[in-house]
Scaffold this motif. Structure first.
Motif, PDB file in Angstrom:
ATOM      1  N   GLY A 157      30.280 170.335 -60.213  1.00  0.00           N
ATOM      2  CA  GLY A 157      31.587 169.939 -60.742  1.00  0.00           C
ATOM      3  C   GLY A 157      32.004 168.529 -60.420  1.00  0.00           C
ATOM      4  O   GLY A 157      32.869 167.967 -61.086  1.00  0.00           O
ATOM      5  N   ASN A 158      31.440 167.919 -59.384  1.00  0.00           N
ATOM      6  CA  ASN A 158      31.701 166.508 -59.083  1.00  0.00           C
ATOM      7  C   ASN A 158      30.793 165.662 -59.972  1.00  0.00           C
ATOM      8  O   ASN A 158      29.576 165.864 -59.981  1.00  0.00           O
ATOM      9  N   LEU A 159      31.390 164.722 -60.699  1.00  0.00           N
ATOM     10  CA  LEU A 159      30.659 163.996 -61.732  1.00  0.00           C
ATOM     11  C   LEU A 159      30.831 162.495 -61.571  1.00  0.00           C
ATOM     12  O   LEU A 159      31.822 162.022 -61.013  1.00  0.00           O
ATOM     13  N   ALA A 160      29.869 161.737 -62.118  1.00  0.00           N
ATOM     14  CA  ALA A 160      30.000 160.285 -62.158  1.00  0.00           C
ATOM     15  C   ALA A 160      29.057 159.717 -63.207  1.00  0.00           C
ATOM     16  O   ALA A 160      28.068 160.344 -63.601  1.00  0.00           O
ATOM     17  N   ILE A 161      29.388 158.508 -63.641  1.00  0.00           N
ATOM     18  CA  ILE A 161      28.533 157.760 -64.553  1.00  0.00           C
ATOM     19  C   ILE A 161      28.558 156.298 -64.138  1.00  0.00           C
ATOM     20  O   ILE A 161      29.619 155.744 -63.832  1.00  0.00           O
ATOM     21  N   TYR A 162      27.381 155.699 -64.092  1.00  0.00           N
ATOM     22  CA  TYR A 162      27.241 154.277 -63.750  1.00  0.00           C
ATOM     23  C   TYR A 162      26.734 153.528 -64.965  1.00  0.00           C
ATOM     24  O   TYR A 162      25.841 153.996 -65.677  1.00  0.00           O
ATOM     25  N   LYS A 163      27.313 152.322 -65.177  1.00  0.00           N
ATOM     26  CA  LYS A 163      26.803 151.450 -66.241  1.00  0.00           C
ATOM     27  C   LYS A 163      27.048 149.999 -65.862  1.00  0.00           C
ATOM     28  O   LYS A 163      28.194 149.539 -65.798  1.00  0.00           O
ATOM     29  N   ASP A 164      25.959 149.320 -65.566  1.00  0.00           N
ATOM     30  CA  ASP A 164      25.988 147.873 -65.318  1.00  0.00           C
ATOM     31  C   ASP A 164      27.123 147.456 -64.379  1.00  0.00           C
ATOM     32  O   ASP A 164      27.914 146.562 -64.694  1.00  0.00           O
ATOM     33  N   GLY A 165      27.195 148.109 -63.245  1.00  0.00           N
ATOM     34  CA  GLY A 165      28.156 147.711 -62.219  1.00  0.00           C
ATOM     35  C   GLY A 165      29.450 148.493 -62.223  1.00  0.00           C
ATOM     36  O   GLY A 165      30.189 148.468 -61.228  1.00  0.00           O
ATOM     37  N   TRP A 166      29.746 149.188 -63.299  1.00  0.00           N
ATOM     38  CA  TRP A 166      30.964 150.004 -63.372  1.00  0.00           C
ATOM     39  C   TRP A 166      30.625 151.456 -63.048  1.00  0.00           C
ATOM     40  O   TRP A 166      29.565 151.970 -63.431  1.00  0.00           O
ATOM     41  N   TRP A 167      31.546 152.104 -62.353  1.00  0.00           N
ATOM     42  CA  TRP A 167      31.348 153.489 -61.915  1.00  0.00           C
ATOM     43  C   TRP A 167      32.614 154.277 -62.208  1.00  0.00           C
ATOM     44  O   TRP A 167      33.703 153.917 -61.771  1.00  0.00           O
ATOM     45  N   ALA A 168      32.455 155.359 -62.948  1.00  0.00           N
ATOM     46  CA  ALA A 168      33.565 156.285 -63.183  1.00  0.00           C
ATOM     47  C   ALA A 168      33.177 157.647 -62.636  1.00  0.00           C
ATOM     48  O   ALA A 168      32.032 158.092 -62.828  1.00  0.00           O
ATOM     49  N   GLY A 169      34.093 158.311 -61.938  1.00  0.00           N
ATOM     50  CA  GLY A 169      33.767 159.604 -61.347  1.00  0.00           C
ATOM     51  C   GLY A 169      34.943 160.546 -61.334  1.00  0.00           C
ATOM     52  O   GLY A 169      36.102 160.119 -61.334  1.00  0.00           O
ATOM     53  N   ARG A 170      34.632 161.840 -61.324  1.00  0.00           N
ATOM     54  CA  ARG A 170      35.661 162.869 -61.205  1.00  0.00           C
ATOM     55  C   ARG A 170      35.318 163.744 -60.011  1.00  0.00           C
ATOM     56  O   ARG A 170      34.274 164.383 -59.966  1.00  0.00           O
ATOM     57  N   HIS A 171      36.210 163.733 -59.034  1.00  0.00           N
ATOM     58  CA  HIS A 171      35.997 164.505 -57.818  1.00  0.00           C
ATOM     59  C   HIS A 171      36.923 165.707 -57.837  1.00  0.00           C
ATOM     60  O   HIS A 171      38.149 165.560 -57.946  1.00  0.00           O
ATOM     61  N   ILE A 172      36.352 166.926 -57.727  1.00  0.00           N
ATOM     62  CA  ILE A 172      37.204 168.115 -57.767  1.00  0.00           C
ATOM     63  C   ILE A 172      37.183 168.905 -56.468  1.00  0.00           C
ATOM     64  O   ILE A 172      38.042 169.750 -56.266  1.00  0.00           O
ATOM     65  N   LYS A 184      38.135 151.035 -70.419  1.00  0.00           N
ATOM     66  CA  LYS A 184      36.823 151.071 -69.768  1.00  0.00           C
ATOM     67  C   LYS A 184      36.531 152.484 -69.253  1.00  0.00           C
ATOM     68  O   LYS A 184      35.404 152.976 -69.365  1.00  0.00           O
ATOM     69  N   LEU A 185      37.537 153.141 -68.701  1.00  0.00           N
ATOM     70  CA  LEU A 185      37.352 154.497 -68.211  1.00  0.00           C
ATOM     71  C   LEU A 185      36.974 155.430 -69.360  1.00  0.00           C
ATOM     72  O   LEU A 185      36.050 156.237 -69.238  1.00  0.00           O
ATOM     73  N   LYS A 186      37.659 155.292 -70.491  1.00  0.00           N
ATOM     74  CA  LYS A 186      37.368 156.147 -71.645  1.00  0.00           C
ATOM     75  C   LYS A 186      35.945 155.905 -72.143  1.00  0.00           C
ATOM     76  O   LYS A 186      35.219 156.849 -72.489  1.00  0.00           O
ATOM     77  N   GLU A 187      35.534 154.653 -72.147  1.00  0.00           N
ATOM     78  CA  GLU A 187      34.171 154.307 -72.571  1.00  0.00           C
ATOM     79  C   GLU A 187      33.136 155.007 -71.683  1.00  0.00           C
ATOM     80  O   GLU A 187      32.153 155.584 -72.175  1.00  0.00           O
ATOM     81  N   LEU A 188      33.371 154.984 -70.388  1.00  0.00           N
ATOM     82  CA  LEU A 188      32.421 155.594 -69.470  1.00  0.00           C
ATOM     83  C   LEU A 188      32.459 157.124 -69.530  1.00  0.00           C
ATOM     84  O   LEU A 188      31.427 157.791 -69.375  1.00  0.00           O
ATOM     85  N   GLN A 189      33.635 157.685 -69.766  1.00  0.00           N
ATOM     86  CA  GLN A 189      33.721 159.135 -69.931  1.00  0.00           C
ATOM     87  C   GLN A 189      32.913 159.592 -71.149  1.00  0.00           C
ATOM     88  O   GLN A 189      32.220 160.610 -71.108  1.00  0.00           O
ATOM     89  N   GLN A 190      33.009 158.830 -72.218  1.00  0.00           N
ATOM     90  CA  GLN A 190      32.234 159.149 -73.413  1.00  0.00           C
ATOM     91  C   GLN A 190      30.739 158.997 -73.157  1.00  0.00           C
ATOM     92  O   GLN A 190      29.927 159.796 -73.639  1.00  0.00           O
ATOM     93  N   LEU A 191      30.380 157.985 -72.370  1.00  0.00           N
ATOM     94  CA  LEU A 191      28.980 157.787 -72.026  1.00  0.00           C
ATOM     95  C   LEU A 191      28.477 158.948 -71.168  1.00  0.00           C
ATOM     96  O   LEU A 191      27.349 159.421 -71.355  1.00  0.00           O
ATOM     97  N   PHE A 192      29.319 159.407 -70.244  1.00  0.00           N
ATOM     98  CA  PHE A 192      28.901 160.564 -69.440  1.00  0.00           C
ATOM     99  C   PHE A 192      28.624 161.759 -70.339  1.00  0.00           C
ATOM    100  O   PHE A 192      27.619 162.455 -70.166  1.00  0.00           O
TER     101      PHE A 192
END
Length: 814
Positions: free
Chosen positions: A547-562, A606-614
């Protein structure tokens, strides 16, 4: 294939001259052979088989048998013998030593600024390169699946640990044939291969005397294996396998046995045998100790070296570590130390007894880590003494995930018969046994946080770097001319396999054992050896654990911690239903090395972009469903209720043994006692930490249950056993709560009281009550005619083999 043959025939004219006919026939035959290879591999003919040149692009392993180069003739004088040339490695190919330590935080080792001395890791760094942005999958089996294949863990069926496998492609623990291991590829390219230590990538229901063995180490490219097949094991009474055969440790704890020392001895012996028999063959050695996963078991001589070293507490230890990391240049000068999470207590809030107990836990863990570093050093020293170290690529990853916070707020060791921790005062009084075979112990969660400086998160937190970033060192003296350097490119565990392939001069196979391979996800990091400033070649990487998730792209990191492992709620429990309510975080790792500043509110696009990438990566890699509904594993026993065993059947793991917890059951044993009487175990399941045993001692039959290291009841036959054939019947009846009377209910972690009735040759021998029939976790095995590993009962010593004759033992579930 019929259409191919018809095509050949239709292109040949009967009126053609003989020479032209033969040329066309040879050409068409070549196309037919190419078609056969392509169809078998599932590859379109037009892509790779239109010419001999294109055909060569298909790399197939194992390589086909070479054509006979001699002459076969009926005339012995004209016959010329020739031996087929064996597959050999590329000239100058290096030996490869791949080392993976278990459950270690980023800032644990002195090499990366930590409080635990690791001189051999330091030595490796001096001849190699340190990587301070190396990432793992935040959990054991997933990291190992990626390490050994170069693919993302869900592509290999390991979205979680093997024990928690469920019936979905990304989580079923069934290593696909389309993701061949590094060992398989190197073996088929002339390497000798072996694995030592922990193996956590075989389906639990296939770890049995009947296999199947194709997903064991020896079925996945390792020519030799010595170690255990589980997430963790007792360091003193390990359930060892040599290849696929169960073996017992060569000595006892009293004689000084320690698992990490044992696997090191075996690995060194294997290296010496390679040197003796095939010194010119390169080898691939995978060394994965069970350390430093719980239980934190280590000889007392190591523990004494760290006495008093952690009295300052986790808050100060973390701050001191952070300062050392800055001084050593391990982390950037602008890195910030993230604060202690609200779920973990301040050291100064603890009572004096808590401080003493919890500081000692850290001493034990430090000793365990130091011993591991020492044993790794012994292995590398043996290779150095063989004269092969210059052309040996060593990759040492000091942690398959972040430090483990699974010990809870106070750690664990001594428990009562219901599985509850004893009081702090009681535990402190017996804490000298921590590190011994007495406890399956673990340190307090806040120590894991302290050893993860400067990051947030610990093991299983895929959303933060504390769970996903671990120390890595690459050493290869023939290639790394200036050791001691630091590399800062983003790297991931999937990059290791491509790195090894490039170093070995091995082409990635398109087909292995008849199965088309999916592409590797990682990229070689050898470019970093000579180009320290070159940007990372690894641009995108997802992370997903419970359930803990993350996505990395070229230096940017988005994550969801539950959730965190010290939370009371489990990820598949209270959190699963409302996981969408947990906010995502956003970090710019280019300027924020430690994830100290959440930018989600500042950069919503940027967050939305990374969420879609995840989501795209999750769809592509079989990550969904994030939370899997209950899925019954395909255990060999299925719904079977009657199990019949003969004498000598032993080392049966729990997954293939009767699941008796919470079930009424009858154990029937037909045995024969010689004239002088007999003693020993008739049947036992479990260990000194929990289980049951039925044994004979002093001419009495005894049934005993152990829960969490405590005897919860004992039934001794009234009568004296007489020589001859004896029929023993034991009826066990648990007393279940009204809400938990389903026969299919899983084993509960709470106590289950009950009773047992014993008869011998139809004569009642007594009845007894038991405060808990749930013998906690059966950390060992079911044995007939012995009690292997650690003994369930303190009334005897293992293996306590039965000295009479056992005809059969039946276990029937009701």
């Amino acid at each position: 294939m019929v259409w191919a043959m018809r095509g050949i025939a239709s292109n040949i004219s009967a009126s053609e001259p003989t020479a032209a006919f033969l040329r066309k026939l040879r050409h068409m035959t070549m196309l037919w052979k190419c078609a056969a290879v392509s169809v078998a591999a599932g590859i379109v003919l037009a892509v790779g088989c239109s010419s001999q040149k294109n055909q060569a692009k298909i790399e197939v392993l194992p390589k086909s048998d070479p054509q006979f180069q001699g002459i076969v003739s009926a005339d012995p004088a004209k016959a010329v013998p020739a031996w087929p040339k064996e597959v050999t490695a590329t000239k100058g190919a290096p030996n490869v030593v791949l080392i993976l330590v278990d459950d270690v935080g980023f800032s644990t080792t002195s090499t990366f600024g930590g409080p635990i001395q690791t001189p051999n890791f330091d030595k490796l760094a001096s001849s190699g390169l340190r990587y301070n942005e190396f990432h793992v999958n935040s959990l054991c089996s997933p990291t190992r699946a990626s390490l050994l294949t170069g693919r993302n863990n869900h592509q290999v069926g390991f979205g979680t640990v093997a024990e928690a496998a469920s019936g979905f492609p990304g989580y079923n623990s069934l290593w696909p044939k389309s993701t061949a291991s590094v060992a398989e590829v190197l073996k088929d390219n002339g390497y000798n291969t072996a694995a030592f230590g922990k193996w956590h990538n075989t389906p639990t229901w296939q770890v049995s005397p009947v296999g199947p063995y194709d997903r064991w180490p020896t079925g996945l490219g390792f020519q030799h294996f010595y170690g255990f097949l589980a997430g963790y094991d007792n360091q003193y009474y390990t359930r060892l396998f040599r290849d696929t055969v169960p073996v017992e440790p060569p000595s006892t704890p009293q004689q000084g046995y320690s698992l990490t020392t044992d696997i090191t001895n075996e690995a060194i012996l294997w290296v010496h045998r390679q040197e003796a028999v095939a010194p010119d063959n390169p080898f691939f050695l995978y060394y994965a100790p069970g350390a430093t996963h719980t239980p934190h078991q280590v000889p007392k001589s190591w523990i004494e070296k760290y006495k008093g070293k952690f009295d300052a507490g986790w808050d100060q230890i973390r701050e001191e570590t952070f300062a050392r990391q800055k001084k050593l240049g391990i982390i950037p000068a602008n890195a910030e130390l993230t604060p202690r999470p609200s779920g973990l207590p301040a050291w100064n809030s603890l009572s004096p007894d808590q401080k003493k107990l919890l500081a000692h836990q850290a001493e034990v863990y430090a000793a365990f880590t130091a011993q591991t570093d020492y044993e790794i050093g012994r292995l590398l020293q043996a290779i150095e003494e063989s004269g092969k170290s210059d052309n040996t690529l060593v990759i040492e990853i000091f942690g398959d995930n972040g430090a483990s916070a699974e010990g809870g707020p106070d750690g664990y060791d001594a428990k009562d018969a219901q599985g509850k921790p004893l009081s702090i005062e009681q535990r402190l009084a017996s804490s000298s046994a921590d590190g011994s075979d007495v406890y399956m112990n673990h340190f307090a969660a806040a120590w894991a946080w302290a050893l993860s400086s400067p990051f947030q998160g610990t093991k299983m937190d895929a959303s933060h770097l504390g769970g996903t970033r671990d120390p890595m060192i690459l050493s290869w003296p023939d290639r790394v001319k200036h050791g001691g350097g630091l590399r800062t490119q983003f790297q991931h565990i999937t990059d290791i396999a491509p790195t090894i392939y490039e170093a070995a001069g091995v082409k990635l196979p398109d087909v292995v054992n008849g199965t088309k391979q999916i592409p590797v996800e990682g990229s070689s990091l050898l470019y970093t050896l000579d180009h320290p400033e070159e940007p990372s070649h690894h641009h995108v990487q997802y992370f997903a654990t419970l359930g803990n998730l993350a996505i990395y792209k070229d230096g940017w990191w988005a994550g969801r911690h539950i959730w965190s492992s010290w939370d009371n709620a489990s990820p598949n429990g209270g959190h699963a239903g409302n996981h969408d309510n947990h906010p995502w975080e956003l970090y710019d790792l280019n300027d924020d090395y430690s994830q100290a500043h959440d930018l989600s509110a500042k950069y919503p696009d940027k967050l939305k972009e990374l969420q879609q990438l995840f989501d795209a990566e999750a769809q592509r890699n079989n990550v969904y469903p994030i939370f899997q509904p209950p899925s019954k594993q395909p255990l060999p026993a299925g719904d079977k209720v009657l199990f019949i065993y003969r004498d000598g059947v032993d080392r049966l793991p729990n997954a293939v043994a009767p699941h008796i917890v919470g079930r009424a059951h009858t154990i029937t044993a037909d045995v024969e006692l010689p004239a002088q009487g007999a003693s020993g175990t008739i049947v036992a399941q479990g260990s000194r930490y929990g289980g049951f045993t039925l044994f004979v001692k002093d001419r009495h039959v005894i049934y005993e249950v152990n829960a969490y290291g405590n005897r919860t009841g004992q039934l001794v036959s009234r009568g004296i056993l007489k020589p001859g054939k004896i029929h023993i019947v034991l009826e066990v009846k648990p007393q279940l709560q009204a809400s938990n009377k389903s026969k299919s209910s899983p084993a509960s972690s709470s106590g289950i009281p009950g009773s047992a009735l014993l008869t011998v040759d139809g004569v009642a021998q007594g009845q007894a009550t038991f405060t808990n029939l749930n013998g906690s976790s059966y950390t060992e095995t079911l044995d007939i005619g012995s009690d292997l590993g650690s003994p369930v009962s303190p009334a005897y010593q293992s293996p306590n083999r039965f000295t009479g004759k056992i005809d059969q033992v039946k276990i029937e579930l009701h």
